[in-house]
Scaffold this motif. Structure first.
Motif, PDB file in Angstrom:
ATOM      1  N   ALA A   1       0.783  -1.212   0.005  1.00  0.00           N
ATOM      2  CA  ALA A   1       0.061   0.022   0.140  1.00  0.00           C
ATOM      3  C   ALA A   1       0.859   1.222   0.065  1.00  0.00           C
ATOM      4  CB  ALA A   1      -1.039  -0.196   1.194  1.00  0.00           C
ATOM      5  N   PRO A   2       1.826   1.423   0.851  1.00  0.00           N
ATOM      6  CA  PRO A   2       2.670   2.629   0.778  1.00  0.00           C
ATOM      7  C   PRO A   2       3.191   2.906  -0.551  1.00  0.00           C
ATOM      8  CG  PRO A   2       3.428   1.376   2.711  1.00  0.00           C
ATOM      9  CD  PRO A   2       2.135   0.639   1.955  1.00  0.00           C
ATOM     10  N   LEU A   3       3.729   1.676  -0.970  1.00  0.00           N
ATOM     11  CA  LEU A   3       4.729   1.967  -2.361  1.00  0.00           C
ATOM     12  C   LEU A   3       3.839   2.344  -3.279  1.00  0.00           C
ATOM     13  CD1 LEU A   3       6.442  -1.454  -1.671  1.00  0.00           C
ATOM     14  CD2 LEU A   3       7.283   0.676  -1.582  1.00  0.00           C
ATOM     15  N   ARG A   4       2.597   1.744  -3.562  1.00  0.00           N
ATOM     16  CA  ARG A   4       1.470   2.338  -4.596  1.00  0.00           C
ATOM     17  C   ARG A   4       1.077   3.791  -4.471  1.00  0.00           C
ATOM     18  NH1 ARG A   4      -2.896  -2.260  -5.923  1.00  0.00           N
ATOM     19  NH2 ARG A   4      -3.513  -0.477  -7.503  1.00  0.00           N
ATOM     20  N   PHE A   5       0.930   4.080  -3.047  1.00  0.00           N
ATOM     21  CA  PHE A   5       0.685   5.527  -2.877  1.00  0.00           C
ATOM     22  C   PHE A   5       1.811   6.591  -3.414  1.00  0.00           C
ATOM     23  CE2 PHE A   5       0.759   9.273  -0.288  1.00  0.00           C
ATOM     24  CZ  PHE A   5      -0.519  10.098  -0.502  1.00  0.00           C
ATOM     25  N   ALA A   6       3.127   5.964  -3.209  1.00  0.00           N
ATOM     26  CA  ALA A   6       4.154   6.816  -3.505  1.00  0.00           C
ATOM     27  C   ALA A   6       4.326   6.692  -5.047  1.00  0.00           C
ATOM     28  CB  ALA A   6       5.385   6.295  -2.869  1.00  0.00           C
ATOM     29  N   GLN A   7       3.902   5.711  -5.547  1.00  0.00           N
ATOM     30  CA  GLN A   7       3.892   5.652  -7.228  1.00  0.00           C
ATOM     31  C   GLN A   7       2.915   6.636  -7.749  1.00  0.00           C
ATOM     32  OE1 GLN A   7       5.921   3.253  -9.453  1.00  0.00           O
ATOM     33  NE2 GLN A   7       7.050   3.631  -7.892  1.00  0.00           N
ATOM     34  N   ALA A   8       1.816   6.751  -6.997  1.00  0.00           N
ATOM     35  CA  ALA A   8       0.925   7.745  -7.457  1.00  0.00           C
ATOM     36  C   ALA A   8       1.253   9.209  -7.236  1.00  0.00           C
ATOM     37  CB  ALA A   8      -0.446   7.510  -6.623  1.00  0.00           C
ATOM     38  N   VAL A   9       2.031   9.404  -6.251  1.00  0.00           N
ATOM     39  CA  VAL A   9       2.590  10.847  -6.149  1.00  0.00           C
ATOM     40  C   VAL A   9       3.671  11.036  -7.061  1.00  0.00           C
ATOM     41  CG1 VAL A   9       4.006  12.343  -4.477  1.00  0.00           C
ATOM     42  CG2 VAL A   9       2.415  10.735  -3.572  1.00  0.00           C
ATOM     43  N   GLY A  10       4.356  10.091  -7.464  1.00  0.00           N
ATOM     44  CA  GLY A  10       5.265  10.160  -8.513  1.00  0.00           C
ATOM     45  C   GLY A  10       4.665  10.378  -9.883  1.00  0.00           C
ATOM     46  N   PHE A  11       3.421   9.607 -10.199  1.00  0.00           N
ATOM     47  CA  PHE A  11       2.785   9.889 -11.225  1.00  0.00           C
ATOM     48  C   PHE A  11       2.279  11.221 -11.350  1.00  0.00           C
ATOM     49  CE2 PHE A  11      -1.720   9.907 -13.258  1.00  0.00           C
ATOM     50  CZ  PHE A  11      -1.297   9.440 -14.632  1.00  0.00           C
ATOM     51  N   GLY A  12       1.845  11.848 -10.433  1.00  0.00           N
ATOM     52  CA  GLY A  12       1.441  13.183 -10.555  1.00  0.00           C
ATOM     53  C   GLY A  12       2.493  14.239 -11.023  1.00  0.00           C
TER      54      GLY A  12
END
Lengths: 150, 137
Positions: free
Chosen positions: A79-90
């Motif tokens: 879960a934390p990793l996916r959240f961080a990937q979403a931030v990177g995506f932004g």
């Protein structure tokens, strides 16, 4: 204490991905070539929204790197990793738009922000996107629009 | 060319931040000795002299690591207990406790007073050394 079973990964995979991301983002800054940043945005999006199993960097790790390392019992929550990937995506999307529309300054700033986060993760194992989660959530008390609660 | 300079500058600044964060991580702080809110009081172990209250979120990779260390420490130390509060959907509690990052661990005595807090993954030895005066065993 019993905890709900959550999906987990070998923590070295995300570290490997963070190094690759760092290299790609440095290349973007050096060349200013927006299609490369757009490709990185797609990589972020796959990791964040489709799942880490669909991340191309994760696949590279499993095929080329993991077989050469000793197996480990150590696991990390997804879960934390996916959240961080979403931030990177932004950041990658904003950067791509900046470069592609001629707002090179915007492209550079957004790419540099993503690079800083990727490098902190790669070199220190420090997940900036994960740390930011609580802060964003606190902001959401006063401003519901910023909320990250799903 | 500007891009290259920005790349080098970003890596330098991020590297510096990383070193500072690593140095601060796990350090024991004893500044705040306020009484904790009822929500925290509710998870205290009544039989323990000190409860380590770990504050976590779902989106927190090192929380797992901290949980392993604290649970083991509490298991092996008399009078010490371990509890976990998930702040993911409770930002108002994070604000009341003045917690900016997870994991943050509060050591709370049986009266509900905060003895110390640790930001990041705690270091076993320094945490135990700081708790010793509060444990009779």
């Amino acid at each position: 204490m019993t905890r709900p079973v959550t999906p987990q990964v070998d923590p070295r995979g995300p570290r490997f991905s963070a190094w690759l991301t760092t290299a790609v983002l440095v290349a973007v800054l050096l060349t200013g070539w927006w299609p490369l940043l757009a490709a990185q945005a797609v990589v972020f999006a796959l990791g964040a929204f489709a799942g880490l199993n669909y991340s191309p960097y994760g696949a590279l790790y499993r095929v080329f790197v993991a077989p050469r390392l000793r197996p480990t019992d150590e696991r990390e929550d997804v879960a934390p990793l996916r959240f961080a990937q979403a931030v990177g995506f932004g950041f990658a999307v904003v950067g791509t738009l900046g470069y592609a529309t001629g707002l090179v300054g915007l492209g550079i700033v957004a790419t540099a922000a993503a690079l800083a986060a990727a490098f902190l993760n790669a070199a220190f194992g420090f997940c900036l996107g994960c740390e930011a989660y609580l802060l964003l959530n606190r902001l959401s008390i006063t401003n519901k629009k910023v909320g990250t609660t799903r | 060319m500007i891009g290259g300079l920005v790349a080098i500058g970003t890596l330098l600044v991020a590297g510096l931040i990383g070193v500072l964060l690593r140095r601060r991580d796990g350090r024991v702080r004893t500044k705040n000795t306020a009484t904790v809110p009822d929500d925290v009081r509710a998870v205290l172990d009544p039989r323990a002299e000190v409860t380590l209250v770990q504050l976590s979120t779902t989106f927190c990779a090192p929380c797992r690591h901290a949980r392993v260390i604290l649970a083991d420490l509490a298991d092996k130390t008399d009078g010490l207990a371990h509890a976990d509060i998930d702040l993911t959907d409770r930002p108002e509690l994070a604000q009341r406790l003045a917690v900016l990052r997870t994991p943050t661990t509060l050591a709370v005595d049986s009266q509900g007073a905060e003895i110390l807090r640790v930001g990041g993954v705690p270091r076993r030895e320094s945490l135990l050394a700081a708790l010793r005066p509060h444990l009779s065993a």
